[in-house]
Design a protein around this motif. Structure first.
Motif, PDB file in Angstrom:
ATOM      1  N   GLN A 153       9.567 -13.331   3.358  1.00 45.21           N
ATOM      2  CA  GLN A 153       8.409 -14.000   2.770  1.00 45.21           C
ATOM      3  C   GLN A 153       7.142 -13.736   3.594  1.00 45.21           C
ATOM      4  O   GLN A 153       6.091 -13.396   3.054  1.00 45.21           O
ATOM      5  N   ILE A 154       7.279 -13.887   4.927  1.00 45.13           N
ATOM      6  CA  ILE A 154       6.119 -13.648   5.807  1.00 45.13           C
ATOM      7  C   ILE A 154       5.671 -12.188   5.716  1.00 45.13           C
ATOM      8  O   ILE A 154       4.478 -11.885   5.679  1.00 45.13           O
ATOM      9  N   SER A 155       6.642 -11.286   5.656  1.00 45.87           N
ATOM     10  CA  SER A 155       6.323  -9.859   5.564  1.00 45.87           C
ATOM     11  C   SER A 155       5.566  -9.556   4.270  1.00 45.87           C
ATOM     12  O   SER A 155       4.571  -8.822   4.286  1.00 45.87           O
ATOM     13  N   LEU A 156       6.010 -10.117   3.152  1.00 42.63           N
ATOM     14  CA  LEU A 156       5.330  -9.879   1.879  1.00 42.63           C
ATOM     15  C   LEU A 156       3.922 -10.462   1.870  1.00 42.63           C
ATOM     16  O   LEU A 156       2.973  -9.849   1.349  1.00 42.63           O
ATOM     17  N   ILE A 157       3.774 -11.650   2.455  1.00 41.49           N
ATOM     18  CA  ILE A 157       2.443 -12.278   2.509  1.00 41.49           C
ATOM     19  C   ILE A 157       1.497 -11.431   3.351  1.00 41.49           C
ATOM     20  O   ILE A 157       0.342 -11.192   2.973  1.00 41.49           O
ATOM     21  N   ALA A 158       1.994 -10.940   4.499  1.00 48.09           N
ATOM     22  CA  ALA A 158       1.164 -10.110   5.380  1.00 48.09           C
ATOM     23  C   ALA A 158       0.758  -8.815   4.676  1.00 48.09           C
ATOM     24  O   ALA A 158      -0.412  -8.401   4.719  1.00 48.09           O
ATOM     25  N   ARG A 159       1.717  -8.169   4.008  1.00 46.15           N
ATOM     26  CA  ARG A 159       1.411  -6.934   3.276  1.00 46.15           C
ATOM     27  C   ARG A 159       0.409  -7.194   2.152  1.00 46.15           C
ATOM     28  O   ARG A 159      -0.493  -6.388   1.907  1.00 46.15           O
ATOM     29  N   SER A 160       0.544  -8.330   1.496  1.00 46.38           N
ATOM     30  CA  SER A 160      -0.375  -8.673   0.403  1.00 46.38           C
ATOM     31  C   SER A 160      -1.790  -8.875   0.918  1.00 46.38           C
ATOM     32  O   SER A 160      -2.761  -8.391   0.312  1.00 46.38           O
ATOM     33  N   ILE A 161      -1.918  -9.571   2.053  1.00 41.18           N
ATOM     34  CA  ILE A 161      -3.251  -9.821   2.622  1.00 41.18           C
ATOM     35  C   ILE A 161      -3.906  -8.511   3.044  1.00 41.18           C
ATOM     36  O   ILE A 161      -5.095  -8.278   2.764  1.00 41.18           O
ATOM     37  N   ILE A 162      -3.129  -7.644   3.693  1.00 44.00           N
ATOM     38  CA  ILE A 162      -3.672  -6.348   4.129  1.00 44.00           C
ATOM     39  C   ILE A 162      -4.123  -5.528   2.930  1.00 44.00           C
ATOM     40  O   ILE A 162      -5.207  -4.933   2.927  1.00 44.00           O
ATOM     41  N   LEU A 163      -3.307  -5.516   1.880  1.00 43.42           N
ATOM     42  CA  LEU A 163      -3.649  -4.742   0.688  1.00 43.42           C
ATOM     43  C   LEU A 163      -4.893  -5.307  -0.003  1.00 43.42           C
ATOM     44  O   LEU A 163      -5.756  -4.558  -0.459  1.00 43.42           O
ATOM     45  N   MET A 164      -4.998  -6.624  -0.052  1.00 46.27           N
ATOM     46  CA  MET A 164      -6.169  -7.244  -0.684  1.00 46.27           C
ATOM     47  C   MET A 164      -7.440  -6.939   0.102  1.00 46.27           C
ATOM     48  O   MET A 164      -8.492  -6.634  -0.484  1.00 46.27           O
ATOM     49  N   VAL A 165      -7.355  -7.023   1.441  1.00 50.60           N
ATOM     50  CA  VAL A 165      -8.529  -6.729   2.273  1.00 50.60           C
ATOM     51  C   VAL A 165      -8.960  -5.279   2.086  1.00 50.60           C
ATOM     52  O   VAL A 165     -10.150  -4.977   1.930  1.00 50.60           O
ATOM     53  N   PHE A 166      -7.983  -4.364   2.076  1.00 48.70           N
ATOM     54  CA  PHE A 166      -8.296  -2.949   1.891  1.00 48.70           C
ATOM     55  C   PHE A 166      -8.916  -2.708   0.517  1.00 48.70           C
ATOM     56  O   PHE A 166      -9.909  -1.984   0.386  1.00 48.70           O
ATOM     57  N   ASN A 167      -8.338  -3.313  -0.508  1.00 48.15           N
ATOM     58  CA  ASN A 167      -8.846  -3.145  -1.876  1.00 48.15           C
ATOM     59  C   ASN A 167     -10.276  -3.665  -2.015  1.00 48.15           C
ATOM     60  O   ASN A 167     -11.126  -3.038  -2.643  1.00 48.15           O
ATOM     61  N   PRO A 200      -5.903   9.580  -7.308  1.00 47.46           N
ATOM     62  CA  PRO A 200      -4.591   9.422  -6.654  1.00 47.46           C
ATOM     63  C   PRO A 200      -4.531   8.221  -5.726  1.00 47.46           C
ATOM     64  O   PRO A 200      -3.495   7.539  -5.648  1.00 47.46           O
ATOM     65  N   LEU A 201      -5.637   7.944  -5.023  1.00 52.15           N
ATOM     66  CA  LEU A 201      -5.666   6.786  -4.132  1.00 52.15           C
ATOM     67  C   LEU A 201      -5.506   5.490  -4.926  1.00 52.15           C
ATOM     68  O   LEU A 201      -4.746   4.595  -4.535  1.00 52.15           O
ATOM     69  N   LEU A 202      -6.211   5.394  -6.058  1.00 52.73           N
ATOM     70  CA  LEU A 202      -6.083   4.201  -6.899  1.00 52.73           C
ATOM     71  C   LEU A 202      -4.665   4.069  -7.444  1.00 52.73           C
ATOM     72  O   LEU A 202      -4.132   2.956  -7.555  1.00 52.73           O
ATOM     73  N   THR A 203      -4.040   5.203  -7.763  1.00 50.34           N
ATOM     74  CA  THR A 203      -2.652   5.174  -8.248  1.00 50.34           C
ATOM     75  C   THR A 203      -1.714   4.666  -7.181  1.00 50.34           C
ATOM     76  O   THR A 203      -0.823   3.837  -7.439  1.00 50.34           O
ATOM     77  N   ILE A 204      -1.915   5.154  -5.950  1.00 50.33           N
ATOM     78  CA  ILE A 204      -1.067   4.704  -4.829  1.00 50.33           C
ATOM     79  C   ILE A 204      -1.234   3.217  -4.597  1.00 50.33           C
ATOM     80  O   ILE A 204      -0.251   2.471  -4.423  1.00 50.33           O
ATOM     81  N   LEU A 205      -2.485   2.748  -4.580  1.00 46.86           N
ATOM     82  CA  LEU A 205      -2.738   1.320  -4.368  1.00 46.86           C
ATOM     83  C   LEU A 205      -2.147   0.491  -5.502  1.00 46.86           C
ATOM     84  O   LEU A 205      -1.611  -0.600  -5.270  1.00 46.86           O
ATOM     85  N   GLY A 206      -2.224   1.011  -6.728  1.00 47.73           N
ATOM     86  CA  GLY A 206      -1.615   0.305  -7.861  1.00 47.73           C
ATOM     87  C   GLY A 206      -0.105   0.224  -7.733  1.00 47.73           C
ATOM     88  O   GLY A 206       0.498  -0.808  -8.051  1.00 47.73           O
ATOM     89  N   ASN A 207       0.502   1.307  -7.241  1.00 47.70           N
ATOM     90  CA  ASN A 207       1.953   1.292  -7.036  1.00 47.70           C
ATOM     91  C   ASN A 207       2.350   0.282  -5.966  1.00 47.70           C
ATOM     92  O   ASN A 207       3.351  -0.425  -6.105  1.00 47.70           O
ATOM     93  N   HIS A 208       1.559   0.217  -4.898  1.00 50.39           N
ATOM     94  CA  HIS A 208       1.833  -0.772  -3.848  1.00 50.39           C
ATOM     95  C   HIS A 208       1.718  -2.189  -4.398  1.00 50.39           C
ATOM     96  O   HIS A 208       2.541  -3.062  -4.092  1.00 50.39           O
TER      97      HIS A 208
END
Length: 208
Positions: free
Chosen positions: A137-151, A111-119
């Motif tokens: 744009q800044i918000s999307l970049i920030a969210r992308s960086i956080i998600l990549m670091v977590f992944n 389920p965690l992998l599914t959630i991360l995939g959905n994000h």
């Protein structure tokens, strides 16, 4: 993709189909264990010699060398050496039963992998439909960086666990091969510490 690879590797490593070779027999164990067993049996002759000389010279300082104490231990170890794979196999089977119980209860990873995939999918869609709004744009970049670091952190975590379980097989095979020498080390007081070191390593890798 890196996270999916790490999770798939861990799932494969902890599955029953990973390595069909038993822990205490087959492959390199069948080659190495008879060699160390024969070396241990030759060592018992040396141990008998040491006990005999120590008794004849009546060393008062080291009680462990006296025949009354050392000889029964020596006879018992001689009998046990030939059954070290069986003894270790019982402990390993007990550990594996506990491990399988906990692995079956691990249900949150998929389920965690599914959630991360959905994000990730939502972020990609947002970038595709992005307009000229700089704040968005800044918000999307920030969210992308956080998600990549977590992944990446989660991927590293799962990959390290997979490596540990792979090393567990190799370590236990090595310890099984060395078991006759470790049991032989238990006979003499000055070498008993090596048996303790071996036993501690065996328990740690078995119940990792």
């Amino acid at each position: 993709l890196i996270l999916l690879f790490s999770s798939a590797l861990l799932a494969w490593v902890i599955s029953p189909s990973f390595i069909t070779l038993p822990y205490t027999s087959g492959g390199i164990v069948d080659i190495g264990w008879p060699i160390t067993r024969d070396l241990a049996n030759m060592g018992f002759v040396f141990a008998l010699l040491v006990i005999g000389v120590a008794t004849a010279l009546r060393f008062p300082k080291d009680e462990g060398y006296k025949v009354k104490k050392a000889l029964p231990i020596l006879i018992g170890i001689i009998l046990l050496v030939n059954f070290t794979p069986v003894i270790m196999g019982v402990v390993i089977d007990a550990a594996n039963i506990v491990m399988v119980f906990f692995i079956k209860e691990i249900s949150g990873l998929q389920p965690l992998l599914t959630i991360l995939g959905n994000h990730s999918g939502a972020l990609i869609a947002a970038f595709v439909n992005l307009r000229g709004n700089i704040v968005e744009q800044i918000s999307l970049i920030a969210r992308s960086i956080i998600l990549m670091v977590f992944n990446l952190n989660l991927a590293l975590f799962l990959f390290l666990f997979a490596v540990i379980f792979i090393m567990r097989y190799v370590a236990i095979w090595t310890l099984v091969i060395l078991s006759p020498l470790a049991f032989f080390a238990f006979v003499l007081p000055r070498t008993k510490k090596y048996f303790t070191m071996w036993w501690n390593q065996f328990l740690q890798w078995t119940f990792v």
